[in-house]
Design an enzyme around this catalytic site. Structure first.
Site, short mmCIF file in Angstrom:
data_model
loop_
_atom_site.label_atom_id
_atom_site.label_comp_id
_atom_site.label_asym_id
_atom_site.label_seq_id
_atom_site.Cartn_x
_atom_site.Cartn_y
_atom_site.Cartn_z
N SER A 160 0.87 -1.18 0.00
CA SER A 160 0.00 0.00 0.00
C SER A 160 0.91 1.22 0.00
O SER A 160 2.08 1.12 0.39
CB SER A 160 -0.85 -0.02 1.27
OG SER A 160 -1.42 1.25 1.51
N TYR A 209 -2.40 -1.22 10.47
CA TYR A 209 -2.29 -1.37 9.00
C TYR A 209 -0.95 -0.83 8.50
O TYR A 209 -0.26 -1.48 7.71
CB TYR A 209 -3.46 -0.62 8.36
CG TYR A 209 -3.63 -0.80 6.87
CD1 TYR A 209 -4.38 -1.86 6.38
CD2 TYR A 209 -3.08 0.09 5.97
CE1 TYR A 209 -4.57 -2.03 5.01
CE2 TYR A 209 -3.26 -0.06 4.60
CZ TYR A 209 -4.00 -1.13 4.12
OH TYR A 209 -4.18 -1.28 2.76
P1 NAD Z 1 -11.39 -6.28 -0.14
O1 NAD Z 1 -11.96 -6.14 1.22
O2 NAD Z 1 -12.24 -5.98 -1.32
O3 NAD Z 1 -10.79 -7.75 -0.34
C1 NAD Z 1 -10.09 -8.41 0.67
C2 NAD Z 1 -10.01 -9.89 0.34
O4 NAD Z 1 -9.29 -10.54 1.41
C3 NAD Z 1 -11.38 -10.57 0.26
O5 NAD Z 1 -11.35 -11.55 -0.76
C4 NAD Z 1 -11.52 -11.24 1.63
O6 NAD Z 1 -12.39 -12.36 1.63
C5 NAD Z 1 -10.07 -11.64 1.87
N1 NAD Z 1 -9.77 -11.90 3.27
C6 NAD Z 1 -9.93 -11.07 4.33
N2 NAD Z 1 -9.59 -11.69 5.47
C7 NAD Z 1 -9.19 -12.94 5.12
C8 NAD Z 1 -8.73 -14.06 5.85
N3 NAD Z 1 -8.59 -14.05 7.19
N4 NAD Z 1 -8.42 -15.19 5.17
C9 NAD Z 1 -8.59 -15.24 3.82
N5 NAD Z 1 -9.01 -14.21 3.08
C10 NAD Z 1 -9.31 -13.08 3.73
O7 NAD Z 1 -10.07 -5.38 -0.10
P2 NAD Z 1 -9.17 -4.71 -1.25
O8 NAD Z 1 -9.36 -3.25 -1.14
O9 NAD Z 1 -9.36 -5.38 -2.56
O10 NAD Z 1 -7.72 -5.01 -0.67
C11 NAD Z 1 -6.86 -5.98 -1.20
C12 NAD Z 1 -5.42 -5.67 -0.77
O11 NAD Z 1 -5.01 -4.42 -1.31
C13 NAD Z 1 -5.26 -5.56 0.75
O12 NAD Z 1 -4.02 -6.13 1.13
C14 NAD Z 1 -5.22 -4.07 0.98
O13 NAD Z 1 -4.53 -3.71 2.15
C15 NAD Z 1 -4.51 -3.60 -0.28
N6 NAD Z 1 -4.74 -2.19 -0.59
C16 NAD Z 1 -6.02 -1.73 -0.82
C17 NAD Z 1 -6.19 -0.38 -1.12
C18 NAD Z 1 -7.54 0.20 -1.39
O14 NAD Z 1 -7.63 1.43 -1.45
N7 NAD Z 1 -8.58 -0.58 -1.57
C19 NAD Z 1 -5.08 0.47 -1.17
C20 NAD Z 1 -3.82 -0.04 -0.93
C21 NAD Z 1 -3.66 -1.38 -0.64
#
Ligand code: NAD
Length: 260
Positions: free
Chosen positions: A142, A155
């Site tokens: 991130s 985080y």
């Molecule tokens: P999201 O909530 O849409 O997806 C998260 C996924 O992780 C889902 O498939 C969920 O089922 C799975 N998950 C959560 N806990 C779990 C567990 N204990 N075991 C197995 N699976 C689990 O989130 P996203 O926004 O798509 O985020 C994905 C990644 O990208 C994360 O690591 C997040 O930190 C990173 N990220 C997101 C953003 C953003 O703005 N959305 C920005 C930077 C980084």
């Protein structure tokens, strides 16, 4: 381009992970989906991807906060696909609260899922990749692997930890045709961010509109959310043979956020 390769994308039942799984399947990779969700919706995703791209799509509902479940998942990669060629550590959760109010169980869960799970998958995947003499490890970090924001202690700590893990693993496997990189998105509109908007509004005592405009997009010089496709394209690039010399990199895809 990735025909015959097997990719595990953790947390690929929604959001960025689903976008990455879709992208890699489109390049010909067989996919192990992971994450939680409605079983019918997940079965439909499996069906869609395999029909659309003619690849094998498996699914594991392993809880990545449990090291034994991660070990089982990696054993399943072995028995289903003969091991992982591509590992995308994407699963992640968030909790927004001032440090003194951060619930201990939220801290533990965020460190377990956003940091330790990647250690456990990498630890098992490296021998699989070493045997194949090729591998790509991509950790979804991130912008918060590079800079901090208030109220996100767990985080930000986990994501900075992922940057360190990425660089260390890259050095250890550098001569083995295995790369390890971190991709660092800025804000992407997914369920994870939608949840944060509400929590951040509460923590800062401002409206949800103000969170989007004055907190989230204020940090991003482009003033736009990053798209899932933009993140997926960078992951796809890192999987190419042409990216063999890109390793140990902490790559911002953040609309200029971390340049400030
Ligand atoms: P999201 O909530 O849409 O997806 C998260 C996924 O992780 C889902 O498939 C969920 O089922 C799975 N998950 C959560 N806990 C779990 C567990 N204990 N075991 C197995 N699976 C689990 O989130 P996203 O926004 O798509 O985020 C994905 C990644 O990208 C994360 O690591 C997040 O930190 C990173 N990220 C997101 C953003 C953003 O703005 N959305 C920005 C930077 C980084």
């Amino acid at each position: 381009m990735l025909e015959g390769k097997a990719a595990l994308v953790t947390g690929s039942t929604s959001g960025i992970g689903f976008g990455i799984a879709n992208h890699l399947a489109g390049k010909g990779a067989n996919i192990m989906l992971s994450g939680f969700g409605d079983p019918n919706a997940i079965a439909a995703i499996q069906d869609d991807l395999s029909k659309q791209y003619g690849v094998t799509v498996a699914y594991s509902g392993a809880d990545l906060s449990d090291p034994a479940a991660v070990a089982d998942l990696m054993a399943e990669m072995e028995s289903t696909f003969g091991g992982a060629d591509i590992l995308v550590n994407n699963a992640g959760i968030q909790h927004v609260a001032p440090v003194e109010e951060m619930p201990v169980e939220k801290w533990d869960a965020i460190i377990a899922i956003n940091l330790s799970a990647s250690f456990h998958t990498i630890r098992a995947a490296v021998p699989q990749m070493r045997r194949k003499r090729w591998g790509r490890i991509i950790n979804l970090a991130s912008a918060h692997a590079l800079v901090a924001s208030p109220y996100k202690s767990a985080y930000v700590a986990a994501k900075h930890g992922i940057a360190g893990l990425t660089k260390t693993v890259a050095l250890e496997v550098a001569q083995e045709n295995i790369t390890c990189n971190a991709v660092c998105p800025g804000y992407v509109m997914t369920d994870l961010v939608r949840g944060q908007i509400t929590d951040t509004a509460k923590a800062r005592g401002i409206s949800e509109k103000q969170v989007i405009e004055d907190v989230m997009l204020a940090a991003q010089p482009t003033k736009k959310f990053v798209s899932i496709e933009e993140v997926s394209e960078v992951v796809g690039f890192l999987c190419k043979d042409a990216a063999a010399s890109v390793t140990g990199a902490i790559l911002p895809v953040d609309g200029g956020w971390s340049a400030q």
